[in-house]
Design a protein around this motif. Sequence first.
Motif, mmCIF file in Angstrom:
data_model
loop_
_atom_site.group_PDB
_atom_site.id
_atom_site.type_symbol
_atom_site.label_atom_id
_atom_site.label_comp_id
_atom_site.label_asym_id
_atom_site.label_seq_id
_atom_site.Cartn_x
_atom_site.Cartn_y
_atom_site.Cartn_z
ATOM 1 N N ASP A 74 64.612 21.688 27.664
ATOM 2 C CA ASP A 74 64.177 20.320 28.604
ATOM 3 C C ASP A 74 65.412 20.127 28.187
ATOM 4 N N THR A 114 62.262 24.945 18.475
ATOM 5 C CA THR A 114 61.140 25.567 18.073
ATOM 6 C C THR A 114 61.653 27.043 16.550
ATOM 7 N N THR A 200 63.694 23.369 23.529
ATOM 8 C CA THR A 200 62.526 22.419 23.438
ATOM 9 C C THR A 200 61.833 23.314 24.168
ATOM 10 N N PRO A 202 58.614 25.445 27.410
ATOM 11 C CA PRO A 202 57.789 26.092 26.589
ATOM 12 C C PRO A 202 57.529 27.857 26.611
ATOM 13 N N ASN A 219 56.244 29.037 23.108
ATOM 14 C CA ASN A 219 55.625 28.247 22.377
ATOM 15 C C ASN A 219 54.996 27.060 21.534
ATOM 16 N N TYR A 222 54.547 23.740 21.812
ATOM 17 C CA TYR A 222 55.119 22.758 22.628
ATOM 18 C C TYR A 222 54.405 21.462 23.083
ATOM 19 N N GLU A 531 54.285 27.788 32.759
ATOM 20 C CA GLU A 531 53.991 27.173 31.651
ATOM 21 C C GLU A 531 52.620 26.781 31.959
#
Length: 537
Positions: A74, A114, A200, A202, A219, A222, A531
Amino acid sequence: MTARSIRTATRTATAAALAGTLAIGAAACSKPGGSAAGSGTGAKDSAVVGIAYEPETLSPLLGYGKDGNSKIFDGLLSFDGDMRLKPALAAELPKVSADGLTYTYKLRPGVKFTDGQPFGAKDVVFTYETILDKKTNNAAKSELDAIKSVKAEGADTVVFTLKYPYAPFAERTVLPIAPQHVAGKQDVNTGAFTTKPIGTGPYVLTNWSKGEKLSFKANPAYWGGAPAVKKFTMAIIKDDDVRATRLRSGDLDGAILPPNLAKSFKAEGNRKTYEAKSFDYRTVTLPTHNKVTGDTAVRRALDVAVDRRTMVDKILEGAGKPAYGPVPTDSPWFAKGTERTHDLAKAKKILDDAGWKPGADGVRVKDGVRAEFPLWYLSGDKLRQDHALAYASDAKKAGLDIKTQAGTWEVIEPRMKSDAVLAGGGSPGDPDFDQYLLLKSSLAGDGFNNMAWYDNKAVDTALDAGRRSGKDAERKAAYATVQQELVKNPGYTFLTHIDHLYVVNDKWDGLSTQIEPHDHGLASGPWWNVEDWTPKK
């Protein structure tokens, strides 16, 4: 064009963008992959899509995802479906000082990478400082030239101080953030993070088979909510016809296709076609170091000899518009009056007046130099091939002999200084994003930046003025100057702006498209927001 380390077509590509992309470049070309592995699936919680290009790296420190839509990472901000900025890792849009020199970002609380480690201001500072480091092989670092400093104020606030009021700075902060605790312990250019990233975003990368596919899983933690599409695969299929065949066979759930192939799916009720407006252009580089293409008269003649409207009608089947420069004609930044009408008689007169006289075989000659040069295009890319053949045909009518040749980027890149290339580029948003890398003389020879080695002092001055002024009127005048100079001395022959077409199985809700960059695959297409997809009920 993006440089070697951030190729996607373009972008490229890409590229691709982005939109190079997971857009990789303000203006992307891509290194091609081979045939793709992996197959489509009937499962509603998984998707396999076919794209044409792949990145060379998955590290945002080297340019990956710099224009947004990175599934693994992100940025502080992101773009919504209407290309408006919205908060991402930032909790809100930045506070900007009255003089336009300070941008303050409050960070979203509770975000984790993650691997379970917390995201914080130190990661933002690390990312931007590393990209700007001279030792980092990120050819797009000039896009962040305005940054004077980036500092953390506690764990949840980041303050950027600029050297000058760079008007589109907030749009630059869609750039993905890398984890300092992982990437900071490796060689930025060669470390494992370049192929096994942690972010970080999705999705989490589960496998990258070079030249074949990139595989992702959702993820579950998320911050924006766990995606309903649990498995997502991008199959790398450089050949347009093969991509269409695999979509029809059920091996793929979706693919980007040229207009003629996308049209063949229209009657199939189980699939939908999505059209995305784009800033993506096709252009022919006219290298300064070639005795023929370096002649301004030849450049000007080619600029009016080419029949852009026929290319749009015949090659794109109407899915696009004529291009006279990097700025589309329907953009508010387009300089009215810089359109060039197809005029073969004028092209011939320009060449006659400059001393290029027809030889016995009809090909012009000047001072013993025959008016011929090679034009390379990317193997397997039917749109580039068709543009190249049409361009050569138009040029022949004016007495210019162009030899079209197909090749991979490994073959083409070493020849770019002297050979013409059917290239692509384009980035939505601010005109600085594409034009600076495309035309700035100091970037000539820097990978895929300024592929034509274009050198125009008036353009250099205007590009700097457009970048450094915070006033809309001054910026618009600067970019109008750039476009007017490209009429006088076109270092590229811009041909068309292309609408991107995607065909996708009709089994999800939530699909849409954005205005797209040149990069058309990883970050673009209906899967820009995969996502947010949900299975049809």
